[in-house]
Design an enzyme around this catalytic site. Structure first.
Site, PDB file in Angstrom:
ATOM      1  N   GLU A  97     -12.462  39.858 -53.076  1.00  0.00           N
ATOM      2  CA  GLU A  97     -11.073  40.350 -53.012  1.00  0.00           C
ATOM      3  C   GLU A  97     -10.316  39.584 -54.094  1.00  0.00           C
ATOM      4  O   GLU A  97      -9.951  38.425 -53.899  1.00  0.00           O
ATOM      5  CB  GLU A  97     -10.464  40.068 -51.632  1.00  0.00           C
ATOM      6  CG  GLU A  97     -11.303  40.547 -50.448  1.00  0.00           C
ATOM      7  CD  GLU A  97     -11.364  42.068 -50.322  1.00  0.00           C
ATOM      8  OE1 GLU A  97     -10.561  42.745 -50.999  1.00  0.00           O
ATOM      9  OE2 GLU A  97     -12.210  42.575 -49.566  1.00  0.00           O
ATOM     10  N   CYS A 152      -1.284  38.861 -54.565  1.00  0.00           N
ATOM     11  CA  CYS A 152      -2.182  39.751 -55.309  1.00  0.00           C
ATOM     12  C   CYS A 152      -1.563  41.132 -55.452  1.00  0.00           C
ATOM     13  O   CYS A 152      -1.774  41.820 -56.431  1.00  0.00           O
ATOM     14  CB  CYS A 152      -3.530  39.829 -54.611  1.00  0.00           C
ATOM     15  SG  CYS A 152      -3.406  40.350 -52.892  1.00  0.00           S
TER      16      CYS A 152
END
Ligand code: NAD
Length: 479
Positions: A234, A268
């Site tokens: 991720e 993110c």
């Protein structure tokens, strides 16, 4: 963060609000890591055999004891990150997430049966990885340590979590909470440590989930390939937002401002590039600039304001370098733009910049700061082409009339596209699955059913009920 000269096994950890090193992290040696992995592995069979109902009960108790340890966890996590409001949101988010995952787990982990009971039927058995390594980053230290650990535990895995060495203070109080649920403590460990600790864990695990940068993700993937285990990655993002002529500009400006400054941009999924259709560009930039004036930093009071400090000074440097590069190449700073130093902490107010293009780092590299570069585009095609002109594919947002926005969303090359808001996946994340595209990640969806199922291997147990095929069926017609 610096290694202590008198003891290389100790790291000094900086406080984001003062820049001073005020905490020591002791790095575990290989023997300690190996012993911890062996302990978790040994306890996993009983955890799995205990059944899903027991696992749900244990995790539910954990969610409750997080409340008992609330003050200590908040204090430590807020010191790690320099912000208070989001720290409360992280802890509350985690307890809510545990509850939600628990309530969905039975349906997701229901093992299918199928086939034909007269001839051949099958039963699917889900076999959890015995030991999962979770390696997490510094930007949301608590939630990202447990986002994958919780579904993995529900699936029946044991889990070794290694948070970032930049934000380790929260480990001790969370470990104390785990200690109040002994059967969970038997299968979960939070190991403070650095990259070497992460590598040692990968070598001793059956699967790894890594959340962090692309550069480290490649190292993790390499180590996982060497150990022949799956790596679920991720990674970073450079999320675009596209503002169409048909957008509600006021609402779009609010969402985009919020999506860019959240956690000082250290997210993110933060919006890092904004493409606005020609006709509404001036009005949109004006609205964004006027909103920027309403945003406060959380200095001197950690409980006030919208933007916390950079969590460590290197991050402030990266943002400053990207801003310098953009200005050198002709960008114009409309608001913010100067990193403020207050008593050693570093803050940046919302920084709106215009006259930007894709020759600038700020439009291509992950920024991780409260920076909003806005670009005027001549057409929807140009907006889509620029949005896709990136090595990342985490998520994106489109603002406009629903049908127009939906048509654009289908053309944007990213795993989650949010229409008329930013980062909506949390609101549907137990149902909707979402892959990270391109360099933003690998290895299934962390959201939706796959967020649990990716921690099991699927075994097919297949029964023959009628007569097996004759050997003669293999023979040619003339033999
Ligand atoms: P990082 O890659 O520097 O570190 C992440 C973790 O990896 C830390 O725990 C670190 O100790 C560990 N590590 C470092 N070297 C290692 C090695 N060789 N082997 C194993 N582990 C190692 O990332 P960061 O700076 O902590 O986090 C910021 C990055 O994380 C950003 O790129 C951000 O976009 C990304 N991120 C992604 C998501 C997502 O859901 N996709 C969420 C949050 C953050």
């Amino acid at each position: 963060m610096a290694v202590c000269p008198s003891n290389p096994n100790v790291i000094g950890v900086s406080n984001p609000r003062t820049g001073r090193s005020d905490y020591e992290l002791f790095l575990p040696d290989i023997a300690e890591i190996a012993a911890e992995c062996a302990r978790l592995r040994n306890n996993q069979a009983a955890w799995c055999a205990g059944g899903l109902d027991d696992r749900i009960a244990s995790l539910t108790r954990f969610a409750n004891v997080l409340g008992v340890h609330r003050d200590a966890i908040l204090e430590a996590l807020a010191t790690d990150t320099g912000r208070w409001v989001l720290t409360e949101m992280e802890l509350d988010g985690l307890t809510g997430y545990i509850g939600a995952r628990c309530s969905h787990a039975a349906a997701v982990l229901d093992e299918p049966v199928g086939g034909n009971v007269q001839k051949v039927s099958f039963r699917q058995q889900y076999v959890p990885y015995s030991l999962l390594a979770v390696i997490s980053p510094w930007n949301y230290p608590l939630i990202l340590s447990f986002l994958d650990a919780v579904p993995a535990l529900l699936a029946g895995c044991s889990v070794a979590i290694k948070p970032s060495e930049l934000t380790p203070r929260f480990i001790v109080p969370v470990q104390a909470a785990l200690g109040d649920v002994p059967e969970l403590d038997a299968v979960v460990s939070i190991l403070g440590g650095d990259g070497n600790t992460g590598q040692a864990l990968i070598e001793r695990s059956d699967a790894v989930v890594f959340t962090g940068s692309v550069a480290t993700g490649r190292k993790v993937a390499k180590a996982a390939a060497q150990a022949f285990i799956p790596a679920m990655l991720e990674l970073g993002g450079k999320d675009p937002a596209i503002v169409l002529e048909s957008a509600d500009l006021e609402a779009a400006a609010h969402s985009i401002m919020r999506g860019s400054i959240v956690n000082c941009g250290q997210a993110c999924f933060a919006t890092e590039r904004i493409y606005v259709e020609y006709a509404v560009y001036d009005a949109f930039v004006e609205k964004l600039c006027s909103l920027a004036g309403e945003i406060e930093i959380n200095y001197p009071d950690i409980r006030q304001g919208h933007i916390g400090p950079f969590i460590f000074s290197r991050q402030a440097e990266i943002v400053q370098n990207q801003l310098d590069d953009a200005v050198e190449k002709g960008a114009k700073v409309m608001t913010g733009g100067t990193i403020e130093n207050h008593e050693g902490g570093q803050w940046l107010r919302p920084t709106i910049i215009v006259n930007v293009d894709h020759g600038m780092q700020i439009m291509r590299e992950e920024t991780f700061g409260p920076v909003l570069p806005v670009m005027r585009v001549g057409s929807v095609d140009e907006a889509v082409s620029l949005a896709n002109d990136t090595s990342y594919g985490l998520s994106a947002a489109v603002f406009g009339a629903e049908q127009d926005a939906e048509a654009v969303a289908a053309r944007v090359d990213a795993g989650g596209i949010f229409i008329n808001d930013i980062d909506l996946v949390g609101e549907v994340g137990l149902d909707a699955e979402k892959n990270a595209f391109k360099c933003s990640g690998l290895g299934g969806s962390r959201y939706g059913p796959d967020g649990i199922l990716r921690f099991v291997r699927k075994k097919a147990i297949v029964h023959r009920h009628d007569k097996p095929d004759e050997i003669s069926s293999l023979a040619g017609i003339n033999t």
